[in-house]
Structures are given as C-alpha cells and as structure tokens.
Design an enzyme around this catalytic site. Structure first.
Site, short mmCIF file in Angstrom:
data_model
loop_
_atom_site.label_atom_id
_atom_site.label_comp_id
_atom_site.label_asym_id
_atom_site.label_seq_id
_atom_site.Cartn_x
_atom_site.Cartn_y
_atom_site.Cartn_z
N GLN B 124 0.84 -1.20 0.00
CA GLN B 124 0.00 0.00 0.00
C GLN B 124 0.87 1.25 0.00
O GLN B 124 1.61 1.48 0.95
CB GLN B 124 -0.90 -0.04 1.24
CG GLN B 124 -1.72 1.21 1.45
CD GLN B 124 -2.63 1.09 2.67
OE1 GLN B 124 -3.74 0.60 2.57
NE2 GLN B 124 -2.14 1.52 3.81
N GLY B 125 0.80 2.04 -1.04
CA GLY B 125 1.62 3.25 -1.13
C GLY B 125 0.83 4.47 -0.71
O GLY B 125 0.37 5.25 -1.53
N TYR B 126 0.65 4.59 0.59
CA TYR B 126 -0.09 5.76 1.11
C TYR B 126 0.86 6.75 1.77
O TYR B 126 1.10 7.82 1.27
CB TYR B 126 -1.14 5.30 2.14
CG TYR B 126 -2.45 4.83 1.56
CD1 TYR B 126 -2.58 4.55 0.21
CD2 TYR B 126 -3.57 4.68 2.37
CE1 TYR B 126 -3.79 4.12 -0.32
CE2 TYR B 126 -4.78 4.25 1.84
CZ TYR B 126 -4.89 3.97 0.51
OH TYR B 126 -6.08 3.55 0.01
N SER B 127 1.40 6.37 2.94
CA SER B 127 2.17 7.33 3.72
C SER B 127 3.43 7.78 2.98
O SER B 127 4.03 7.03 2.21
CB SER B 127 2.60 6.70 5.05
OG SER B 127 1.48 6.35 5.80
N SER B 159 4.54 -1.79 4.14
CA SER B 159 4.71 -3.19 4.54
C SER B 159 4.86 -4.06 3.31
O SER B 159 4.15 -3.86 2.32
CB SER B 159 3.50 -3.68 5.33
OG SER B 159 3.29 -2.86 6.43
N GLU B 242 -9.68 -1.27 6.06
CA GLU B 242 -8.54 -1.38 6.95
C GLU B 242 -9.00 -1.40 8.41
O GLU B 242 -8.49 -2.15 9.22
CB GLU B 242 -7.59 -0.20 6.74
CG GLU B 242 -6.32 -0.31 7.58
CD GLU B 242 -5.21 0.58 7.08
OE1 GLU B 242 -5.49 1.76 6.80
OE2 GLU B 242 -4.07 0.12 6.99
#
Lengths: 359, 402
Positions: B124-127, B159, B242
C-alpha cells in the site's frame, strides 16, 4: 445470536426517560437534592403506576415478570436521570422474596411490593463496611433478630427490610416492628438516602431459601449498581459535551481545542464499551448461571470505578463552575460514588473476580 | 437477548469443524510445498462457500449472501484451526474490495483473482515522509505521458514492499487542484528499474516496513482506479476495510491467556505471582476491559446482522483506540512480570514469527511490538479526532491547507 435490545427494552427505557424528563426536570431534581431527603412520594407513586415497582416480580403476584436485564435497563435510565427514589433496594427485596421466600411469604408480600403499596429494601451492610453474606453477624433466635446493619438504602422510608443474617441467610423485618431502631445517615448522594438500623429482639420472618439466594440477590445488586453508574457516566459525558460546545474562550468553543476534544474522546471511549458489559452481566444473571456471579463482580468493579473517573474529569472539563455546589455535575458524581461504594468497593470485587476465576 | 447462535448457525459450525479437520492435508498432498497445500485448502473453502464470501464467483469468491453471524463463526473456527481461509493482507483485504466497489470491469478481472489466490502480492503506497496522519498532503507525483504514468516521489512505512508484485497508492496528478482533489489512485508494478525498495528496521528488530523510492517509475495509463483527481474518495473505501482488520478480539483473548499463564508460573517471593494482591487487582482491571471489548464485539455483530450499524457508530469508532490500548496494557503487564528477563533482546524466531510462543523473549517482543498498532492505520490521536468529530459531533479543529 442476538446481543441487542428488543423493542420492548427500548420502549421501557424511553418511557422511563420520558417520565424523568417530565416529572423530575433539572429544577425539580435540584430541589430534591437540596432538601436531601432523597425521597419524593409523588415521584415514586408515578413510577409504581408505570409498573416499575414490580418489573421482575412474577405476574401471578401482580408484577411484570421480567428479568434482571429489564431491571438493569431501568436502573441505567434512572441513574442517567439521577432520579431520587428507592428503586434499587425495592427491586432487590422483591427478588429476594421471589427467589428465597416460602409460598406464604411470597403470597403475603410480593403483591404489595409489586403494586408499590409497600416499599422494600435490603439491609446487607454492616458497620465494618462489609457486605458479603459470609461476614454477616445479625442473629436470629426464636423468630427474633438482634444486631446492627449499616448503609441501608432508604432504611428510614422502606416498610419491609430484607436483612442479611449470620450464616449468610435472609430475614424479613417490618420497619414498624418493635425493637427496630432507625438512624438516618447524612449521606453523600442526596438522591438516595441511607440509614443505620439496630435490631433488639425485633420480630422477624426467616426466608427459607435465604442462604441459597443471598448471593444471587447480592449479584443482582452489583449489576444494578453497575447499570446505575453506567447511566450516570453517560449523563456526565453528555453534560460535559454540551458544556464544551457552549463554553467559549479565545473566541471559540472550548470543544474545538484538541486538548479538550481528545479528553472527551477518551471519556467516550471508556464509557461506550461498558454498555455491552452491563447488558451481558445482567443477561447472565438469568441465562448464564455459571458466569453470573463472576460477571456481576466484573461489571460492578469496572463500571463503577470508571464512572467515578468520568465524574472527576467532568468536573475538570467544566472548570471553575464544575467545582461549585451550583453545578449539577456533583449530583451525578455523588450518584456514581454511591454506586461505587455500596455492596463493596471495586477492589473487593476485583479480588472476588480473581478468586472466582480460580486465580 | 440470546447468546446461542441457534440451529442454523450451530449446523454451520458443526459442518465447518468437520471440514476444518481436513487441515493439515494428509497423504500424498502433505508432501507438497506449504503454499500449494494452503492454496488447495483455500480453494476447497471457496467451493464450500466458506471463503471470500463477499466476492463474486467470477473473480474467485464464493458469492454468498451477506451474513455477519456466519462471518463471525467462520473467522472464529478458521482461527481456532489455524487453517488457510480468507487471506489477510493489503491485497485481499484492502485492494480487492476497493476494486470490487470502484474498479473497472477489466481491473477486477485482471487483479482480483490472482490477489485472492495469493499469487499477486500488493503493498500500500499511502504514507510519505511528509504525509502521515495528514495523508491528503501526499506529494509523490504522477504525470501522464502518452499512454503511461511517470511517477516520482517517495513512500514510507510500506509493509511487504520487498515481496510485493504491485503497489496501490495515492499520487498527486493534478498539481493545480486543491489538496484533496488533486490525487489519483494508481496501481504500479513493483518490478521495474524506477523503483527502489529499502527496508526499515523496526524497534523490535523485525524488517516489515520499507521505504519505496519512485524515480521515473511507470505504469500503464489504464491502471488508475476511479477518475483522475478522485483518488481520495477511492482511498476512503480502502480505509474502511482497513479498520475492519484492526482489533481482532480473538488475538486479545489469546494474549490475555498467555499473560495469565505467565502470572501462574512466575515466582515472586516463593509463591506464584498470581497470588500477589496488587497483581490480581491489575489483572482483574485488564480483564474488565477485555470483557468490554468482547461484549461490544457481540453487540456490533448483532447490529450488523440487524442492519442497525448506525446505532453502534460510537462503539465502532472507539474500537481501534480501545483495543490497541488494551493490547498495550496486556503487553506491559506481561513485561513487568518478566523482571530481569526483560533485559533480554527478542530472538530471531520471536521477531520473524507472528505469535508469541510464551517464552520470556516472546513477551519482550510483544511488549515492543504492541506500540505499533497504536500508530498504524490511524494513530491514537487521529482516532480521538475521528471519535470526537464523527461520533460526538464536536467541531473540527482548525486545519491549514484545506
């Protein structure tokens, strides 16, 4: 699986909430609180007319034949309104008779308790602050009771006392009987007065099932105190939210300051999960017998402790006004303190919880 | 009120237990590689209607009617049997439901089936370094050049980035638009020269997170979920899922049992620590909270089954804060019981294994690790904002850059 309230449950709570709002609005509550008598015969009559006096008394004796859960939901609603009145002791006296009384005793007393003609209460505590059946010392001999009980809710008002006796039994005593001496106590919670009661060869009537049921009555009492405290905690949160929205400083409602907002969120996060805990403990009394005693101890310890913490933070969040006699926060704080201390402290019940868990 | 599941569900539970006795596999199948065995058993679960219930058959689900109670029984029994059921993780738990809700037909067909089979791993490329709690301020940018997006920027706390085949994430595609309206939700293949993954070591010693540097990384123009500038709304759907991954009450119960065991076998002053009155008080208080969490889960479940989730909004919104704090209290109490053994570092096995195996160093690892859930997926202070604003109706605080 159904772990939620029925329409009937919700209706019971709504009806009581409506009654409290109508018959005991803030101004009236304040009057009663100031008077300190904690009893308003009008208010109690109103409740009995709605059947509150006989909620868990079987229908054949004129009650509604409901369960401990219904009593707990009523207790929560009354706690949330800080409604003065003898509901707690009355409900427990009825339960003691239902569970431990002989057919004659039930026949004689339950209809009059259910109709509200008589007010009942329990006299479990003794002067050393011990409420546990195993510690009781009041003695019955030849149908006469000797001894002293303390922390009796509505002791000066109730007509019929269910007294805890040596050996963990229960005996009925009429307040008007010879040899019964009542001394009102100047209690902290001015919505529910307490009294000390001394018995000198007072005529009594032993409940044949008393030894077997005293513990169950105590457990129901723990659940009802937890429910009352939960209602108080909900109300304290609601009052504090209202205050934080309305009170402005630095040109904005204080609820907009993150320090205040987060404190309120933390309170809500403590209060809300207790709702299900109280439901479960109440439900367990009638339906999960092998977890009834322990779940009552857990609910009483956890909820009443937490409600008092909520009350103290509610005072802080109200600032200076919260510290005054005039501010209503104190009414619910004292309600919660009563719930916390009566029938044994959180510490006492955590130790019981540990022992009952085989720790 | 009725705590019994009733005939229909007890029947499901009995059938399920019978089925789960088939795990681990036996006979010739038992000699297959572990991943293949898991795939076989998962496929059987799908065929029986136990696994991936909310997904259509077309994409590899079992397409069952929504049933919160059945879901709860399935979770509980699979957990008890440690059997491979619904895969958890960024791809199956977060991306796949998002694509199901908002993806194109082609995206669903291409990405969901291999993701559910575990053959396509996602991160997951969020933060980003500058966009944590304030996620909408992401600055990694993607520009459409011909038929592909070209991407520059950096993601962090990613992660499984080192194992992932693909990344889903938020990228700024409309630099002129206001903060929230300038973001798109893109799917990017990880195996390409423009992507550099560098592991970040956690304070517990494990290597779970990564930094991902994107320097001219590319993905096809069609790999956008939703429209340009609508990425923020798409990500809300992902975040919703989530939250469902958080606060597993079975895990808390397991940690609680391990704590009680530890208190039984730890000696203090010549007797079990469990007999120490102060410890009994502390444990009893923790159990009070655990019971609150467990009974609240039952209440939420009933509300979901009745279609009355709005009645438990506050309860749902406090769950993450409450359960992660509870995990922290359990871990701290256990750590305190270790005494001098708390001086030990977690072993390699403690760090790489997810469960705590009840060893002293396992509890040390749990103590360190319990800090993570308080931060991941919306830190506690963000949870407090969410509770205050969405459930208590308190005013939003003043935020710049809206």
């Amino acid at each position: 699986m159904e772990f939620g309230l029925t329409e009937e449950h919700k209706l019971l709570m709504e009806t009581l909430r409506g009654f409290a709002a109508r018959e005991c609005p803030a101004a009236r509550l304040r009057e009663l609180f100031e008077a300190g008598a904690g009893h308003d015969p009008e208010l109690w009559r109103g409740l009995t007319e709605m059947g509150v006096a006989g909620l868990a008394i079987p229908d054949e004796y004129g009650g509604a034949g409901l369960e401990i859960l219904d009593l707990a939901l009523a207790a929560e609603t009354l706690g949330s309104a800080a409604l003065p009145g003898p509901f707690l002791g009355h409900a427990l006296a009825g339960l003691a008779l239902r569970l431990g009384g002989s057919p004659e005793q039930r026949e004689r007393w339950l209809p009059r308790l259910a109709s509200g003609e008589l007010v009942g209460t329990i006299a479990f505590g003794e002067a050393d602050g011990c409420f546990e059946p195993g510690t009781w010392s009041a003695r019955v001999e030849g149908g006469r009771l000797d001894g002293a009980k303390a922390w009796v809710p509505f002791g000066a008002v109730a007509d019929l006392l269910v007294v805890g006796t040596a050996g963990g039994g229960l005996a009925l005593v009429e307040r008007s009987a010879p040899g019964v001496e009542i001394a009102p106590v100047d209690g902290l919670d001015r919505t529910r007065p307490l009294a000390s009661v001394r018995f000198a060869k007072a005529p009594c009537d032993v409940l044949p099932g008393g030894v077997a049921t005293a513990g169950r009555v105590r457990d129901a009492g723990l659940v009802l105190l937890a429910a009352d405290a939960f209602g108080a905690a909900e109300k304290l949160l609601e009052m504090t939210l209202g205050y934080a929205r309305a009170r402005e400083q630095f040109g904005q409602p204080i609820a907009q300051f993150q320090a205040v907002k987060h404190q309120l969120a933390d309170l809500a996060a403590e209060v809300e999960p207790m709702r299900a805990l109280v439901w479960y403990a109440a439900h367990a009394q009638d339906h999960v017998r092998d977890d009834a005693e322990r779940s009552a101890a857990i609910a009483k310890a956890h909820v009443t402790d937490c409600a008092v913490r909520v009350a103290r933070e509610a005072v802080q969040l109200h600032g200076g006004i919260g510290f005054t006699w005039e501010c209503d926060v104190q009414i619910w704080m004292k309600r919660a303190l009563f719930d916390r201390a009566l029938l044994g402290s959180p510490e006492t019940h955590r130790e019981r919880q540990a022992a009952l868990g085989g720790w | 009120m009725n705590l019994e599941y009733g005939e229909k569900y007890e029947k499901l539970r009995a059938e399920l237990r019978e089925f789960l006795r088939g795990w681990p596999l036996t006979g010739a199948l038992a000699s297959l590689p572990r991943a293949e065995q898991e795939a076989i058993f998962r496929r059987r679960g799908v065929e029986r209607g136990y696994v991936y219930r909310e997904f259509p058959k077309q994409v590899g689900g079992s397409e069952q009617e929504p049933d919160a109670l059945a879901d709860a029984i399935l979770r509980e029994e699979y957990w008890r049997a440690s059997a491979p059921g619904d895969l958890l993780g960024q791809g199956p738990s977060l991306l796949a439901p998002t694509l199901l809700a908002l993806g194109s037909e082609a995206q669903r067909e291409r990405f969901i089936p291999p993701t559910l089979r575990g053959e396509m791993v996602w991160c997951q490329g969020y933060s980003e370094p500058g966009a944590g709690s304030d996620l909408a301020s992401v600055s990694s940018r993607a520009a459409l050049e011909g038929d592909r997006w070209v991407i520059h920027g950096q993601k962090i706390w990613t992660s499984r980035a080192a194992q992932a085949d693909w990344m889903f994430g938020l990228f700024r595609t409309e630099p002129e638009a206001p903060k929230h309206a300038g973001i798109s939700y893109l799917l990017i293949p990880m195996d390409q020269p423009g992507i550099d993954v560098r592991p970040l070591k956690q304070l517990s010693g494990s290597l779970e997170f990564n930094e991902v540097f994107l320097d001219g990384a590319v993905t096809a123009a069609e790999n956008i979920v939703g429209k340009r500038g609508e990425g923020w709304q798409v990500s809300r759907v992902t975040l919703l899922h989530e939250r469902k991954l958080m606060g597993n009450p079975h895990l808390l119960r397991e940690h609680w049992s391990q704590l009680l065991d530890l208190a039984r076998r730890t000696q203090r002053g010549g007797r079990p620590a469990l007999q120490d009155p102060a410890l009994r008080q502390r444990l009893a208080a923790i159990e009070g909270r655990l019971r609150c969490a467990e009974t609240s889960t039952m209440r939420q479940l009933t509300a979901a089954a009745r279609g009355e989730e709005h009645e438990v909004l506050l309860s749902l919104l406090v769950t993450k804060l409450y359960s992660t704090q509870l995990g922290d209290q359990i871990a701290r109490c256990a750590y305190d019981l270790l005494g001098a053994e708390g001086l030990l570092a977690p072993t390699e096995a403690d760090v790489s294994d997810y469960g705590n195996r009840g060893t002293a160093t396992g509890f040390v690892e749990q103590y360190l690790f319990s800090l993570g859930p308080l931060i991941a997926g919306g830190a506690s202070n963000i949870q407090r904002n969410i509770i205050a604003e969405r459930a208590l109706g308190l005013p939003r605080d003043l935020r710049k850059g809206k």
